[in-house]
Design an enzyme around this catalytic site. Structure first.
Site, mmCIF file in Angstrom:
data_model
loop_
_atom_site.group_PDB
_atom_site.id
_atom_site.type_symbol
_atom_site.label_atom_id
_atom_site.label_comp_id
_atom_site.label_asym_id
_atom_site.label_seq_id
_atom_site.Cartn_x
_atom_site.Cartn_y
_atom_site.Cartn_z
ATOM 1 N N ASP A 30 0.850 -1.187 0.000
ATOM 2 C CA ASP A 30 0.000 0.000 0.000
ATOM 3 C C ASP A 30 0.883 1.233 0.000
ATOM 4 O O ASP A 30 1.917 1.262 0.675
ATOM 5 C CB ASP A 30 -0.932 0.020 1.220
ATOM 6 C CG ASP A 30 -2.169 0.864 0.955
ATOM 7 O OD1 ASP A 30 -3.254 0.292 0.726
ATOM 8 O OD2 ASP A 30 -2.040 2.113 0.926
ATOM 9 N N LYS A 200 -19.051 -7.146 -14.724
ATOM 10 C CA LYS A 200 -19.002 -6.498 -13.404
ATOM 11 C C LYS A 200 -19.807 -5.194 -13.407
ATOM 12 O O LYS A 200 -20.583 -4.905 -12.488
ATOM 13 C CB LYS A 200 -17.536 -6.215 -13.042
ATOM 14 C CG LYS A 200 -17.319 -5.267 -11.916
ATOM 15 C CD LYS A 200 -17.717 -5.870 -10.585
ATOM 16 C CE LYS A 200 -17.705 -4.836 -9.473
ATOM 17 N NZ LYS A 200 -17.955 -5.410 -8.182
ATOM 18 N N CYS A 254 -19.505 1.589 -5.222
ATOM 19 C CA CYS A 254 -19.714 0.727 -6.390
ATOM 20 C C CYS A 254 -20.929 1.150 -7.202
ATOM 21 O O CYS A 254 -20.813 1.526 -8.362
ATOM 22 C CB CYS A 254 -19.877 -0.707 -5.912
ATOM 23 S SG CYS A 254 -18.526 -1.167 -4.834
ATOM 24 N N LYS A 310 -25.125 2.777 3.983
ATOM 25 C CA LYS A 310 -26.174 1.768 4.145
ATOM 26 C C LYS A 310 -26.114 1.195 5.560
ATOM 27 O O LYS A 310 -25.199 1.531 6.317
ATOM 28 C CB LYS A 310 -26.070 0.676 3.095
ATOM 29 C CG LYS A 310 -24.862 -0.202 3.202
ATOM 30 C CD LYS A 310 -24.959 -1.307 2.155
ATOM 31 C CE LYS A 310 -23.816 -2.280 2.282
ATOM 32 N NZ LYS A 310 -23.934 -3.365 1.325
ATOM 33 N N ARG A 317 -18.632 6.246 2.231
ATOM 34 C CA ARG A 317 -18.273 6.610 0.846
ATOM 35 C C ARG A 317 -19.529 6.894 0.004
ATOM 36 O O ARG A 317 -20.438 6.078 -0.040
ATOM 37 C CB ARG A 317 -17.445 5.482 0.209
ATOM 38 C CG ARG A 317 -16.051 5.393 0.813
ATOM 39 C CD ARG A 317 -15.281 4.235 0.232
ATOM 40 N NE ARG A 317 -15.894 2.959 0.563
ATOM 41 C CZ ARG A 317 -15.520 1.803 0.035
ATOM 42 N NH1 ARG A 317 -14.556 1.762 -0.856
ATOM 43 N NH2 ARG A 317 -16.120 0.680 0.399
#
Ligand code: SAJ
Length: 457
Positions: A30, A200, A254, A310, A317
Site C-alpha cells: 500500500d 461487473k 460501487c 447503508k 463513501r
C-alpha cells in the site's frame, strides 16, 4: 506460491488475508505508510465482520510493504474513483500499480486485476504498462477477476459467491481459476478479459436501475396517495418481479459509480444515466418532505440518524447523507448528525440524545438495525416530527409517543403543519397500511405489516 497484492483497502486486504490463510506467502502493498505500519503492528485499518480472526490466521504468512517485489502472482486491487466533474473514471492508481509491477515481472508470472474498470482497460491501459517489463503478454499471464463482495459481508461473500474470471488466454484463465479455488467455494465462470470487465459493470448498473425504479415508484405512488411499500411487496409476489427498496439515495463506492464507467465512452446510454439522476435526486426529495413538514418554523433544526451509506456498517463513501446535509444547511436548517457505526465524518457526530434535544425533525437516512429499537420517549425534541426514509422504525411506537411520522413513499399528503401541534390530526401521517379486513380473516388472506413490508402478521 508468493502473491503480491497491490492495494490494502476494503477488497485488497481481505483478499490478501484469505490467500495467506490458505497457504500462500503474501506481501501486501500500500502506498500509505500508515496502513502498512498499522498492519505490521498487528492492527487493522478498518472494521469488517470476521477480519480480525482472519488476520490472526493469516499473519504468519502476511507482511505489508510500500513497494512491490518479485512474486509468482501480482494482484491489483486499487481504487478506481470517478471524476465528479466529468463522470469519467480515474485510472491513475491502476496505471501506477501496473507500472510498479513491471520491473519485477518475469515470464510465467500471473497478473490479476480485481479493480473495477471500464471495458477494454486491461488491453488498452494495464497490459501495455506491464509489457514495459520487456515480457510480452502471453509470456506472462493476465486475468481480470472482479470482486463481488458486499461490504458488511465481505469475507463470507468472497468465499461463497460465484466469480467471473476473464483471462487473456486459456492458460491465464485456468491459472487464475486454480489460484482462486484455494479459498473460493462458489462456482467459477470463465470468460475473456473484456467480457469480465463488462459483466461487473452490468451487475452494479442493474442494481442501480432497479433502485431508481423503486425510487420513481415511491414518488409516483405518493402522487396517487398509495403506500409504495405495500405496493412493492404485493408486486413482488409475482414470480418474475423483484423490485428493490426506495430510499434517500444510493451510496457506496460501487453502485453510485460503476454505471458511469459503463457509459463514459458511449453516446447512447440514456437509461443508465437517467437511473443515476433519479437516485442522486433522492436527498432533494427527502428534504422536500422535511421542508413541507417544517414550513414556518423559526430556526429549524434537523437531526440526521444514520450517515453511513447503508445499514449496519460505518462506511460513508458516497453516502446520500452528504448531499442531504449540504442542501439542508443551504436552506437554513441547522443539522446535527448521529451514527453509532461511523467513527470519522466531516460533520460533528453526537450521541442520539444530543442530536435530538431541541430538534424539530429526525430524518432517518440509514437502515441500521439498532434504529428499530429506539425508544422515542427518551428524545427531548422541540417539535416531534420524524421522517423515516428507509421505512425501518416501529411507527406505532413513535406515534404513540406523540411523533408525527412520515415515511418516504407512504402516500400521505405532504402538508405543512404548524409547529407546536405535536399530535397530527388523526390519519394525516398514518403509516398503517394494513387494509381493514373484517376479522377473523380467513387463513389464506395475508395482511401486510404496519410498515407495508413483507413480514406478514
Ligand atoms: N439501496 C437502496 N435500496 C435497495 C438496496 C440498496 O436504496 O433496495 C442503497 C443502499 O442503501 C446503498 C446503495 O444502494 O446506499 C448500495 O448498496 P448495496 O448494498 O446495494 O451495494 P454495495 O455498493 O454495498 O455493494 C455492491 C454489490 N453489488 C450488487 O449487489 C450488484 C456487491 O455485490 C459488489 O461487490 C459491490 O457493489 C462492488 O464492490 O462492486
Amino acid at each position: 506460491m508468493k502473491i503480491c497484492v497491490l492495494g490494502l483497502g476494503y477488497i485488497g486486504l481481505p483478499t490478501a488475508l484469505l490467500f495467506a490463510a490458505h497457504g500462500a506467502d503474501v506481501v501486501g502493498i500500500d502506498v500509505k505508510q500508515s496502513v502498512v505500519d498499522c498492519l505490521n503492528h498487528g492492527n487493522l485499518p478498518f472494521r469488517e465482520p470476521g477480519i480480525e480472526d482472519l488476520y490472526r490466521e493469516a499473519k504468519e504468512r502476511f507482511v505489508a510493504r510500500t513497494e512491490p517485489e518479485a512474486a509468482d502472482v501480482f494482484l491489483i486491487a486499487v481504487p478506481t474513483p470517478l471524476d465528479p466533474a466529468t463522470k469519467v473514471s480515474d485510472l491513475s492508481y491502476v496505471k501506477k500499480a501496473a507500472g510498479s509491477i513491471a520491473p519485477h515481472l518475469s515470464e510465467g508470472d500471473l497478473v490479476i486485476l480485481e479493480s473495477t474498470v471500464p471495458p477494454g482497460t486491461s488491453e488498452r491501459v494495464v497490459i501495455p504498462r506491464l509489457e514495459k517489463s520487456g515480457v510480452a503478454v502471453g509470456d506472462f499471464l493476465y486475468a481480470h477477476c472482479p470482486e463481488r463482495a458486499i461490504p458488511g459481508r465481505t469475507l463470507q461473500e468472497m468465499t461463497e459467491n460465484s466469480r467471473i474470471i476473464g483471462g487473456y488466454d486459456r492458460e491465464s484463465t485456468d491459472r487464475a481459476t486454480s489460484i482462486y479455488q484455494t479459498f473460493v467455494r462458489g462456482q467459477i465462470y470463465q470468460t475473456d478479459t473484456r467480457t469480465a470487465e463488462f459483466v461487473k459493470l452490468m451487475e452494479n448498473t442493474c442494481r442501480d436501475v432497479n433502485i431508481a425504479l423503486a425510487n420513481e415508484f415511491a414518488q409516483l405512488a405518493e402522487e396517487c396517495g398509495i403506500n409504495v411499500w405495500e405496493a412493492i411487496t404485493l408486486a413482488n409476489k409475482h414470480p418474475r418481479v423483484s423490485i428493490l427498496n426506495p430510499g434517500p439515495g444510493v451510496g457506496g463506492h460501487c453502485i453510485a459509480i460503476d454505471p458511469w464507467f459503463l457509459t463514459e465512452n458511449s453516446t447512447r446510454c440514456r437509461m443508465v444515466s437517467t437511473a443515476r439522476e433519479v437516485n442522486d435526486s433522492m436527498p432533494n426529495y427527502v428534504l422536500h418532505i422535511a421542508r413541507n413538514l417544517l414550513a414556518g418554523a423559526r430556526d429549524p433544526a434537523i437531526s440526521i440518524f444514520g450517515v453511513a451509506y447503508k445499514g449496519n456498517i460505518g462506511d460513508i463513501r458516497e453516502s446520500p447523507a452528504f448531499k442531504f446535509i449540504q442542501l439542508a444547511e443551504n436552506e437554513g436548517y441547522s443539522v446535527r448528525c448521529h451514527d453509532p457505526y461511523v467513527e470519522k465524518f466531516p460533520y460533528p457526530l453526537v450521541d442520539m440524545a444530543d442530536a435530538a434535544t431541541g430538534s424539530d425533525c429526525i430524518v432517518v437516512l440509514t437502515d441500521h438495525d439498532c434504529f428499530r429499537a429506539i425508544d422515542p420517549a427518551g428524545l427531548r425534541m422541540r417539535s416531534k416530527f420524524v421522517i423515516d426514509a428507509r421505512n425501518i422504525l416501529d411507527h406505532e411506537k413513535w406515534t404513540s409517543h406523540g411523533f408525527a411520522v412520515r415515511v418516504l413513499g407512504d402516500g400521505s399528503s405532504v402538508q405543512p403543519v404548524p409547529l407546536g401541534e405535536i399530535m397530527p390530526p388523526a390519519g394525516l401521517y398514518s403509516t398503517d397500511t394494513a387494509r381493514t379486513i373484517a376479522s377473523p380473516s380467513p387463513p389464506s388472506i395475508s395482511l401486510l405489516s404496519p410498515n407495508g413490508r413483507g413480514d406478514f402478521l
